[in-house]
Design an enzyme around this catalytic site. Structure first.
Site, PDB file in Angstrom:
ATOM      1  N   SER A   1       0.722  -1.344   0.100  1.00  0.00           N
ATOM      2  CA  SER A   1      -0.334  -0.056  -0.011  1.00  0.00           C
ATOM      3  C   SER A   1       0.805   1.212   0.081  1.00  0.00           C
ATOM      4  O   SER A   1       0.544   2.239  -0.673  1.00  0.00           O
ATOM      5  CB  SER A   1      -0.998  -0.094   1.299  1.00  0.00           C
ATOM      6  OG  SER A   1      -0.139   0.017   2.557  1.00  0.00           O
ATOM      7  N   GLU A   2       1.985   1.100   0.655  1.00  0.00           N
ATOM      8  CA  GLU A   2       2.937   2.273   0.449  1.00  0.00           C
ATOM      9  C   GLU A   2       4.519   1.753   0.586  1.00  0.00           C
ATOM     10  O   GLU A   2       4.454   0.701   1.083  1.00  0.00           O
ATOM     11  CB  GLU A   2       2.951   3.455   1.664  1.00  0.00           C
ATOM     12  CG  GLU A   2       1.918   4.438   1.443  1.00  0.00           C
ATOM     13  CD  GLU A   2       0.321   4.191   2.058  1.00  0.00           C
ATOM     14  OE1 GLU A   2      -0.693   4.858   1.667  1.00  0.00           O
ATOM     15  OE2 GLU A   2       0.300   3.129   2.458  1.00  0.00           O
ATOM     16  N   THR A   3       5.153   2.594  -0.051  1.00  0.00           N
ATOM     17  CA  THR A   3       6.826   2.355   0.028  1.00  0.00           C
ATOM     18  C   THR A   3       7.292   3.776   0.635  1.00  0.00           C
ATOM     19  O   THR A   3       6.985   4.853  -0.126  1.00  0.00           O
ATOM     20  CB  THR A   3       7.446   2.005  -1.090  1.00  0.00           C
ATOM     21  OG1 THR A   3       6.939   0.826  -1.501  1.00  0.00           O
ATOM     22  CG2 THR A   3       8.907   1.871  -1.231  1.00  0.00           C
TER      23      THR A   3
ATOM     24  N   HIS B   1       1.981   3.665   8.636  1.00  0.00           N
ATOM     25  CA  HIS B   1       2.786   2.269   8.795  1.00  0.00           C
ATOM     26  C   HIS B   1       4.085   2.229   8.048  1.00  0.00           C
ATOM     27  O   HIS B   1       4.935   1.436   8.748  1.00  0.00           O
ATOM     28  CB  HIS B   1       1.899   1.197   8.187  1.00  0.00           C
ATOM     29  CG  HIS B   1       1.921   0.818   6.773  1.00  0.00           C
ATOM     30  ND1 HIS B   1       0.998   1.436   5.783  1.00  0.00           N
ATOM     31  CD2 HIS B   1       2.629  -0.002   5.905  1.00  0.00           C
ATOM     32  CE1 HIS B   1       1.486   1.110   4.453  1.00  0.00           C
ATOM     33  NE2 HIS B   1       2.297   0.067   4.905  1.00  0.00           N
TER      34      HIS B   1
END
Length: 275
Positions: A44-46, A74
């Site tokens: 969902s994210e980096t 997160h």
């Protein structure tokens, strides 16, 4: 060669939590390269650490598979744990975020939160996209839009079963969120005075749902304080990801006299795809 670390945040078990990509040396990467890496990683994210200033503050940017986001909780927890124990300050697109790491647990302090009304027409559109009705809502936790680095509408339901049966209209919700500038939708059910089950659809990021959403947790903490649902000094616990098979646990701490919301959780490394 760009080194991409992979962590799971808000769980001590690699089978739970929310996976995040972490690039600790992204200073030479262009925006397009970071977006491409985030899409390839597929989480969902980096998070990308693009530099460090003379005072030691770290410039950090966050990309979902589809777009850059101003702040991601997160991935902040994952990046901070990857950096190691101690005090870190992340300079994000939303502002400065201090993070304390001790023994694999990171505690971030959000930018100052804010809470606004959710217009009636937005609420109606949101309920329609979720396939929910006014009768599903918990009057004790009224709909609002909250911010603590990113914007999240908050809707609370009276039934845990209703939350578990989430089945939303992806195109409709994505279009609404893009139009309003919302990052995720924070859906909650109050299980006890200090315990909430939460779910976060994230179609604008290219994933159906987030297993753990630190930015929304911070916004929710601001919401709880602003509406007087909890005391000015309080700790609440969020359960997220259970309905996805990736249990996540987030601790939200409100400190009287401190505007930022503190969000804590574990992070542990994941093996690289080649391992």
């Amino acid at each position: 060669m760009t080194i991409i670390d992979r962590y799971v945040a808000f769980s001590a078990d690699p089978q739970g939590g929310n996976p995040a990509g972490v690039v600790l040396d992204a200073g030479a990467l262009t925006d397009a390269a970071m977006q491409e890496i985030a899409a390839e990683v597929g989480y969902s994210e980096t998070a990308f650490v693009t530099g460090r200033d003379a005072g030691g503050k770290l410039r950090v940017r966050y990309f979902s598979p589809l777009a850059e986001v101003p702040f991601c909780g997160h991935a902040t927890v994952a990046t901070a744990v990857a950096l190691g124990d101690g005090d870190h300050v992340f300079v994000t697109n939303a502002g400065e975020v201090p993070v304390l790491v001790a023994a694999g647990v990171a505690t971030l302090t959000s930018v100052a939160p804010s809470v606004a009304a959710l217009p009636a027409e937005d609420l109606a559109a949101l309920l329609a996209a979720l396939n929910w009705s006014d009768g599903d809502l918990d009057d004790a936790l009224p709909p609002r839009v909250a911010y603590a680095g990113a914007y999240h509408p908050i809707l609370a339901v009276t039934s845990r079963k209703r939350l578990a049966e989430l089945d939303y209209d992806v195109p409709a919700l994505k279009a609404l969120m893009l139009d309003r500038g919302w990052t995720t939708v924070q859906l909650v059910h109050r299980d006890a005075e200090d315990l909430f089950d939460v779910r976060d659809p994230f179609p604008v990021g290219g994933v159906y749902e987030d297993p753990a959403t630190g930015a929304a947790a911070a916004a929710f903490g601001g919401y709880l304080r602003e509406l007087g649902i909890v005391a000015a000094d309080a700790t609440v616990h969020l359960r997220q990801g259970d309905d996805m098979g990736r249990p996540s646990r987030l601790t939200v701490r409100l400190v009287a006299g401190s505007p930022g919301v503190r969000v804590s959780g574990n992070a542990v490394p994941l093996p690289s795809p080649a391992e």
